[in-house]
Design a protein around this motif. Structure first.
Motif, PDB file in Angstrom:
ATOM      1  N   PRO A   1      38.233  33.773   2.860  1.00  0.00           N
ATOM      2  CA  PRO A   1      38.872  34.197   1.621  1.00  0.00           C
ATOM      3  C   PRO A   1      40.303  33.689   1.564  1.00  0.00           C
ATOM      4  CG  PRO A   1      38.998  35.959   3.189  1.00  0.00           C
ATOM      5  CD  PRO A   1      38.220  34.836   3.849  1.00  0.00           C
ATOM      6  N   GLY A   2      40.937  33.922   0.474  1.00  0.00           N
ATOM      7  CA  GLY A   2      42.351  33.591   0.362  1.00  0.00           C
ATOM      8  C   GLY A   2      42.553  32.235  -0.279  1.00  0.00           C
ATOM      9  N   SER A   3      43.618  32.132  -1.007  1.00  0.00           N
ATOM     10  CA  SER A   3      43.953  30.864  -1.633  1.00  0.00           C
ATOM     11  C   SER A   3      44.913  30.125  -0.722  1.00  0.00           C
ATOM     12  CB  SER A   3      44.619  31.123  -2.986  1.00  0.00           C
ATOM     13  OG  SER A   3      45.897  31.691  -2.770  1.00  0.00           O
ATOM     14  N   THR A   4      45.217  28.893  -1.086  1.00  0.00           N
ATOM     15  CA  THR A   4      46.172  28.129  -0.292  1.00  0.00           C
ATOM     16  C   THR A   4      47.535  28.815  -0.312  1.00  0.00           C
ATOM     17  OG1 THR A   4      46.667  26.736  -2.188  1.00  0.00           O
ATOM     18  CG2 THR A   4      45.016  25.927  -0.632  1.00  0.00           C
ATOM     19  N   ALA A   5      47.843  29.593  -1.340  1.00  0.00           N
ATOM     20  CA  ALA A   5      49.133  30.273  -1.426  1.00  0.00           C
ATOM     21  C   ALA A   5      49.248  31.400  -0.402  1.00  0.00           C
ATOM     22  CB  ALA A   5      49.346  30.816  -2.828  1.00  0.00           C
ATOM     23  N   SER A   6      48.111  31.920   0.102  1.00  0.00           N
ATOM     24  CA  SER A   6      48.188  33.031   1.039  1.00  0.00           C
ATOM     25  C   SER A   6      47.953  32.597   2.488  1.00  0.00           C
ATOM     26  CB  SER A   6      47.182  34.117   0.651  1.00  0.00           C
ATOM     27  OG  SER A   6      45.873  33.648   0.819  1.00  0.00           O
ATOM     28  N   ALA A   7      48.156  31.318   2.767  1.00  0.00           N
ATOM     29  CA  ALA A   7      47.938  30.818   4.122  1.00  0.00           C
ATOM     30  C   ALA A   7      49.224  30.858   4.932  1.00  0.00           C
ATOM     31  CB  ALA A   7      47.399  29.390   4.061  1.00  0.00           C
ATOM     32  N   TYR A   8      49.079  31.192   6.198  1.00  0.00           N
ATOM     33  CA  TYR A   8      50.169  31.079   7.161  1.00  0.00           C
ATOM     34  C   TYR A   8      49.742  30.075   8.215  1.00  0.00           C
ATOM     35  CZ  TYR A   8      53.788  34.565   6.191  1.00  0.00           C
ATOM     36  OH  TYR A   8      54.851  35.251   5.662  1.00  0.00           O
ATOM     37  N   ARG A   9      50.647  29.156   8.513  1.00  0.00           N
ATOM     38  CA  ARG A   9      50.422  28.196   9.577  1.00  0.00           C
ATOM     39  C   ARG A   9      51.168  28.693  10.816  1.00  0.00           C
ATOM     40  NH1 ARG A   9      52.758  22.007   9.745  1.00  0.00           N
ATOM     41  NH2 ARG A   9      52.032  21.555  11.842  1.00  0.00           N
ATOM     42  N   PHE A  10      50.678  28.359  11.971  1.00  0.00           N
ATOM     43  CA  PHE A  10      51.444  28.645  13.174  1.00  0.00           C
ATOM     44  C   PHE A  10      51.529  27.390  14.014  1.00  0.00           C
ATOM     45  CE2 PHE A  10      47.098  29.846  14.124  1.00  0.00           C
ATOM     46  CZ  PHE A  10      46.871  29.379  15.412  1.00  0.00           C
ATOM     47  N   ARG A  11      52.592  27.316  14.770  1.00  0.00           N
ATOM     48  CA  ARG A  11      52.807  26.202  15.685  1.00  0.00           C
ATOM     49  C   ARG A  11      53.687  26.674  16.829  1.00  0.00           C
ATOM     50  NH1 ARG A  11      56.649  21.579  13.072  1.00  0.00           N
ATOM     51  NH2 ARG A  11      55.961  20.647  15.010  1.00  0.00           N
ATOM     52  N   GLY A  12      53.867  25.824  17.787  1.00  0.00           N
ATOM     53  CA  GLY A  12      54.694  26.200  18.924  1.00  0.00           C
ATOM     54  C   GLY A  12      54.027  27.223  19.822  1.00  0.00           C
ATOM     55  N   MET A  13      52.672  27.289  19.788  1.00  0.00           N
ATOM     56  CA  MET A  13      51.955  28.203  20.683  1.00  0.00           C
ATOM     57  C   MET A  13      52.099  27.673  22.109  1.00  0.00           C
ATOM     58  SD  MET A  13      50.210  30.833  19.416  1.00  0.00           S
ATOM     59  CE  MET A  13      49.024  31.084  20.707  1.00  0.00           C
ATOM     60  N   ALA A  14      52.561  28.529  23.002  1.00  0.00           N
ATOM     61  CA  ALA A  14      52.717  28.121  24.395  1.00  0.00           C
ATOM     62  C   ALA A  14      52.572  29.330  25.301  1.00  0.00           C
ATOM     63  CB  ALA A  14      54.088  27.479  24.607  1.00  0.00           C
ATOM     64  N   SER A  15      52.019  29.088  26.467  1.00  0.00           N
ATOM     65  CA  SER A  15      51.952  30.096  27.526  1.00  0.00           C
ATOM     66  C   SER A  15      52.569  29.489  28.777  1.00  0.00           C
ATOM     67  CB  SER A  15      50.508  30.486  27.833  1.00  0.00           C
ATOM     68  OG  SER A  15      49.925  31.153  26.760  1.00  0.00           O
ATOM     69  N   ALA A  16      53.339  30.273  29.484  1.00  0.00           N
ATOM     70  CA  ALA A  16      53.911  29.818  30.743  1.00  0.00           C
ATOM     71  C   ALA A  16      52.759  29.439  31.677  1.00  0.00           C
ATOM     72  CB  ALA A  16      54.763  30.917  31.364  1.00  0.00           C
ATOM     73  N   PRO A  17      52.887  28.359  32.425  1.00  0.00           N
ATOM     74  CA  PRO A  17      51.791  27.936  33.298  1.00  0.00           C
ATOM     75  C   PRO A  17      51.251  29.057  34.191  1.00  0.00           C
ATOM     76  CG  PRO A  17      53.443  26.210  33.205  1.00  0.00           C
ATOM     77  CD  PRO A  17      54.010  27.406  32.459  1.00  0.00           C
ATOM     78  N   ALA A  18      52.113  29.889  34.743  1.00  0.00           N
ATOM     79  CA  ALA A  18      51.665  30.975  35.626  1.00  0.00           C
ATOM     80  C   ALA A  18      50.921  32.073  34.874  1.00  0.00           C
ATOM     81  CB  ALA A  18      52.864  31.576  36.359  1.00  0.00           C
ATOM     82  N   ALA A  19      51.046  32.102  33.545  1.00  0.00           N
ATOM     83  CA  ALA A  19      50.423  33.163  32.743  1.00  0.00           C
ATOM     84  C   ALA A  19      49.137  32.701  32.055  1.00  0.00           C
ATOM     85  CB  ALA A  19      51.413  33.661  31.693  1.00  0.00           C
ATOM     86  N   ARG A  20      48.780  31.433  32.174  1.00  0.00           N
ATOM     87  CA  ARG A  20      47.599  30.918  31.468  1.00  0.00           C
ATOM     88  C   ARG A  20      46.336  31.609  31.924  1.00  0.00           C
ATOM     89  NH1 ARG A  20      49.800  25.147  31.546  1.00  0.00           N
ATOM     90  NH2 ARG A  20      51.293  25.369  29.861  1.00  0.00           N
ATOM     91  N   GLY A  21      45.484  31.895  30.945  1.00  0.00           N
ATOM     92  CA  GLY A  21      44.222  32.536  31.242  1.00  0.00           C
ATOM     93  C   GLY A  21      44.336  34.035  31.476  1.00  0.00           C
ATOM     94  N   ARG A  22      45.510  34.601  31.243  1.00  0.00           N
ATOM     95  CA  ARG A  22      45.734  36.025  31.498  1.00  0.00           C
ATOM     96  C   ARG A  22      45.902  36.838  30.209  1.00  0.00           C
ATOM     97  NH1 ARG A  22      50.579  36.331  35.171  1.00  0.00           N
ATOM     98  NH2 ARG A  22      50.149  38.551  35.006  1.00  0.00           N
ATOM     99  N   GLY A  23      45.685  36.220  29.038  1.00  0.00           N
ATOM    100  CA  GLY A  23      45.696  36.961  27.785  1.00  0.00           C
ATOM    101  C   GLY A  23      46.970  36.888  26.972  1.00  0.00           C
ATOM    102  N   TYR A  24      47.968  36.146  27.425  1.00  0.00           N
ATOM    103  CA  TYR A  24      49.228  36.085  26.690  1.00  0.00           C
ATOM    104  C   TYR A  24      49.102  35.318  25.379  1.00  0.00           C
ATOM    105  CZ  TYR A  24      51.359  38.346  30.624  1.00  0.00           C
ATOM    106  OH  TYR A  24      51.662  39.272  31.588  1.00  0.00           O
ATOM    107  N   GLY A  25      48.376  34.202  25.396  1.00  0.00           N
ATOM    108  CA  GLY A  25      48.166  33.447  24.161  1.00  0.00           C
ATOM    109  C   GLY A  25      47.384  34.260  23.142  1.00  0.00           C
TER     110      GLY A  25
END
Length: 174
Positions: free
Chosen positions: A76-100
């Motif tokens: 659902p939703g129009s193009t006007a109601s979209a949010y983009r995200f970027r810059g997703m990062a997890s510290a290497p020691a935290a990967r796979g632990r649910g932070y992302g």
């Protein structure tokens, strides 16, 4: 293994910039981790921490930007109601632990509260499994971002899909 207590918060960009730089732009100048959208008054930044520890272990930046093209499938939703995200990062020691996943849950909830119907991103191709586990679908073909690598467009409802909710991923009320 001890399950971490993950805390998320909406924070100033300065709080996430170092992690973004270290993970997403290694070997490049620190300024390469600053995005034009950081200055958008409607943008917000999510940081994830372990308990009360002040070290940022996950981050993401969310901002209103129309989805590139018509909303795919049953979303659902129009193009006007979209949010983009970027810059997703997890510290290497935290990967796979649910932070992302915690960053996406918090970001999706905040974006939905701000009126978003869709969430989307240009995500790195190797992160495809992560995004699909969070209820995202691939939209279109793989493309290359010069100096960064292969990417895909990922998209889903801001409040999550039933499948993502069943998997314990990002979501809101059914």
């Amino acid at each position: 293994m001890t399950i971490p207590v993950i805390r998320t918060a909406v924070v100033p960009v300065s709080e996430v910039l170092d992690l973004r730089w270290q993970v997403l732009r290694p070997g490049l100048p620190r300024e390469s981790a600053a995005f034009p959208e950081d200055g958008d008054p409607a943008a917000f930044h999510i940081a994830a921490y372990e308990g009360d520890d002040p070290a940022v272990l996950g981050c993401g930046t969310f901002f209103p930007e129309p989805f590139p093209g018509p909303a795919p499938g049953p979303l659902p939703g129009s193009t006007a109601s979209a949010y983009r995200f970027r810059g997703m990062a997890s510290a290497p020691a935290a990967r796979g632990r649910g932070y992302g996943a915690a960053v996406l849950r918090a970001g999706a909830a905040e974006a939905a509260a701000r009126g978003a119907g869709l969430l989307w991103c240009n995500g790195r191709t190797p992160a495809r499994g992560f995004y699909e586990r969070q209820g995202f679908a691939v939209h279109g073909e793989e493309f290359e971002i010069e100096g960064v690598g292969p990417h895909l467009v990922f998209v889903r409802e801001a409040r999550g899909t039933r499948q993502a909710r069943r998997a314990g991923a990002v979501g809101g009320p059914p």
